[in-house]
Design a protein around this motif. Sequence first.
Motif, mmCIF file in Angstrom:
data_model
loop_
_atom_site.group_PDB
_atom_site.id
_atom_site.type_symbol
_atom_site.label_atom_id
_atom_site.label_comp_id
_atom_site.label_asym_id
_atom_site.label_seq_id
_atom_site.Cartn_x
_atom_site.Cartn_y
_atom_site.Cartn_z
ATOM 1 N N LEU A 43 60.239 70.180 60.941
ATOM 2 C CA LEU A 43 59.293 69.752 60.268
ATOM 3 C C LEU A 43 58.014 70.205 61.223
ATOM 4 N N PRO A 44 57.086 70.306 60.367
ATOM 5 C CA PRO A 44 55.661 70.813 61.485
ATOM 6 C C PRO A 44 55.283 70.205 62.289
ATOM 7 N N SER A 45 54.934 70.697 63.405
ATOM 8 C CA SER A 45 54.525 70.175 64.788
ATOM 9 C C SER A 45 53.009 69.919 64.532
ATOM 10 N N PHE A 46 52.589 68.953 65.450
ATOM 11 C CA PHE A 46 51.185 68.367 65.577
ATOM 12 C C PHE A 46 50.236 69.454 65.350
ATOM 13 N N ARG A 47 50.636 70.650 65.919
ATOM 14 C CA ARG A 47 49.904 71.856 66.051
ATOM 15 C C ARG A 47 49.835 72.436 64.381
ATOM 16 N N ASP A 48 50.996 72.588 63.908
ATOM 17 C CA ASP A 48 51.035 73.059 62.552
ATOM 18 C C ASP A 48 50.370 72.127 61.660
ATOM 19 N N LEU A 49 50.160 70.840 61.668
ATOM 20 C CA LEU A 49 49.345 70.027 60.899
ATOM 21 C C LEU A 49 47.924 70.409 61.311
ATOM 22 N N GLU A 50 47.476 70.572 62.358
ATOM 23 C CA GLU A 50 45.994 70.740 62.601
ATOM 24 C C GLU A 50 45.677 72.206 62.122
ATOM 25 N N ASN A 297 41.688 95.472 70.572
ATOM 26 C CA ASN A 297 42.659 94.398 71.119
ATOM 27 C C ASN A 297 42.059 93.229 70.718
ATOM 28 N N ILE A 298 41.717 92.939 69.422
ATOM 29 C CA ILE A 298 40.954 91.652 69.053
ATOM 30 C C ILE A 298 42.236 90.986 68.309
ATOM 31 N N VAL A 299 42.664 89.826 68.764
ATOM 32 C CA VAL A 299 43.877 89.121 68.160
ATOM 33 C C VAL A 299 43.724 88.136 68.017
ATOM 34 N N ARG A 300 44.514 87.110 67.226
ATOM 35 C CA ARG A 300 44.690 85.547 67.132
ATOM 36 C C ARG A 300 45.118 84.918 68.579
ATOM 37 N N SER A 301 44.754 83.661 68.293
ATOM 38 C CA SER A 301 44.787 82.904 69.561
ATOM 39 C C SER A 301 46.465 82.967 70.100
ATOM 40 N N ASP A 302 47.561 83.408 69.186
ATOM 41 C CA ASP A 302 48.818 83.404 69.601
ATOM 42 C C ASP A 302 49.235 84.976 69.857
ATOM 43 N N GLY A 303 48.260 85.631 69.988
ATOM 44 C CA GLY A 303 48.486 87.361 70.541
ATOM 45 C C GLY A 303 49.021 87.888 69.316
ATOM 46 N N THR A 304 48.965 87.558 68.169
ATOM 47 C CA THR A 304 49.556 88.391 67.090
ATOM 48 C C THR A 304 48.081 88.958 66.355
ATOM 49 N N PRO A 305 48.324 90.100 65.597
ATOM 50 C CA PRO A 305 47.322 90.682 64.929
ATOM 51 C C PRO A 305 46.557 90.005 63.886
ATOM 52 N N TYR A 306 45.416 90.060 63.656
ATOM 53 C CA TYR A 306 44.941 89.541 62.338
ATOM 54 C C TYR A 306 45.206 90.198 61.157
ATOM 55 N N ASP A 307 45.419 89.406 60.126
ATOM 56 C CA ASP A 307 45.769 90.030 58.760
ATOM 57 C C ASP A 307 44.601 89.848 57.859
#
Length: 743
Positions: A43-50, A297-307
């Motif tokens: 199930l989605p975590s609290f972070r997923d819900l946010e 090197n501008i990326v999302r908070s989780d370190g993955t590239p922006y799409d």
Amino acid sequence: MIIKLSPGDIKRYNWYLWRAVLSFFALFVLLLVVTYFGLFGQLPSFRDLENPKSNQASEVISADGTTVLGTYYVQNRSSVSFSQLSPNVVNALIATEDSRFYDHSGIDFRRLFTIPLLNLIGSKQGGSTITQQLAKNLFSGSQGAHNPFVRLTQKLKEWIIAVRLERRYTKQEIITMYLNTVDFGAYNTFGIKSAAHTYFNVTPDKLTPDQAAVLVGMVKGPGVYSPIRHPDRALNRRNLILGLMEKQGYLTDGQLQEFKSKPLGIDFNPMNHNEGPAPYFRAVLKQEIQKIFKNQNIVRSDGTPYDLDRDGLKIYTTIDATMQQYAEEAQREYMPQLQGQFNDQWKGVSRWKSIKNFKLLLDEGMYRSDRYKQLELQGKSEDEIRQNFDTPDSLELFTWRGDIDTLMKPIDSILYSKMMLRNALMSMDPTTGYVKAWVGGTDFEHFKYDQVKVGTRQVGSTAKPFTYAVAIENGFSPCQEVDNVPVTIDGWTPGSSPTETLPGAISLRTALAHSQNYVTAYVMNEVKPTPVMELIKKMGVTSDVPPYPSICLGVFNASVFDMTGAYSVFANHGTWTEPTFILRIEDKNGNVVYTHTPKVVQAMDAQSAYVMTYMLKGVIEDGTGSRLKYKYGLNNPIGGKTGTTQENSDGWFIGITPQLVTGVWSGCEDRDIHFRSTRLGEGANSALPIFAGFMKRVYANPALGIKKNVDFDAPKNMTITLDCNAYKQQQQGTNDVDKKLGF
């Protein structure tokens, strides 16, 4: 036969019944528990819900901060806040999908067990609440929906997620999230904002009750109730929803009858990547952002590239939506006329005999075509592919009257495309560097190559001011007179049309105004190529500029982007401010992830720049750009320079005013295909009229703040004399003194 049951039998059967009910309830609770602990999937975590994941379109926003020029998307989805929603949409949705939305906590058990009765009395509501539907849209998906067991586990997940959503979000946030996730069918349209634009060409806050009912009616089946494909079904569905709104008290009976009597009123505006304003700009912008993100090197908070197609970024640009419209209108107004002139010159003329390397050009066009690549992937041989290109087929062609379907050999369509003129325009504020309008070509769907920044062409006589600018910085006067005769530099002697060569001694200002090659070569011989090349580079031209004498006549290639930026130096007191089209980029939560700071270079001193504006005004007052005055009525302070390259392959005009600098280029895809006469191929005919059409529209709109009668600012303590009569008197006085002193 009547069977009489004893009190014991009734008690026993009641016990069986209650045991079955209790067993079912226990099983139900057990399934909920094991679902909660992830037995049927995480199930989605609290972070997923946010931070619920959804493919959200990134928006390209114009200079006003609100107008969306276009989007990048996998799903054409743009989010809105609750305050941006019309109450009519909210009311229609609640009346149709979840009348007790404000009374339950995610699961409406009372409604769940009364669905059959509700449907009998005409409520037409399903068992899922709006919150459950949101949970399904965001997290549980629809895979395996036809498998009863899988669907049961999905439903259990939806219930748990729905309860969690209700705990995390307000009712307003839930209904907003729901409306931002709904599929509305046509052209991959997701979310109420995209739907309102696509079907009614309005923003969500402007939706009327009947329009809201149409869109909410599509929620259960965007294909079945499509107002485009099935207008009758959509109308009946709309009226049904309006009736539900009246029953829930959102409409009076009078309003119900009024809205039911209206037609659907569809104003269909589907969005795709090829449509909308500034498509060439948006294509280049996307590539530039991807390059910036990678290099910095501008990326999302989780370190993955922006799409860009999925992450819902907001890209704030400098493009003025109104000026962009005016630029595109000016192009559409004049290019059909120019194309007609071009076609008339080629009537009855053999392309095979008159165009250099004609077969090679056709072959290159064939090799680059999508058709050739597709046939190659199918394993076709070269001979089979050529046979295919020589076989008539149904093809769609671009014309200035609209696309047409015709029967034509594909190889002939290659020729047709190559004989189509292309055109590009860029306009910018010389002080801030902000790009205001960007027209990279004539039709993005058919000709995707950008001619503002990506493409470079020979610049011709638009390069001449650079040589004169170096001369002015080295003490030359615009009033200085030079014999207009051939000049040879290191074995190179430029030519000049006898009919266009002014006789005798002429001033440098007159030479530039009339684009005289001999005097320009004389000046180059005096100042030498390397300082001219260095100035061109300081003024922002990024393409190769070799330090050869011929660069004074523009034999090098450059982009409209760079040349327009270079001319802004003259209007901006000698300062080059990097042409800028990105202001900032925000993520979907409004956090700024990138801000652009333009580079600034003092390319020349302010006095020399001002003298160049004086010389460039001469081009308009009495030179190659004079039709701007006598034909188009632009008599205000404007400087500029026309440019025409060898064999009329390229036509240029770059115009400068204190508040706007605008570059225009026209030509064919290949330089070997061109106008057959300079009279029509010169920049004064092929590019200047589009500048005129653009500026006339800009000046006619006071709201843009571009004032017509503002002149260039002269720097303090001018030491260069611009009055040529006074200059002659000074020179005469100097000569007399020299004679007396015996020099």
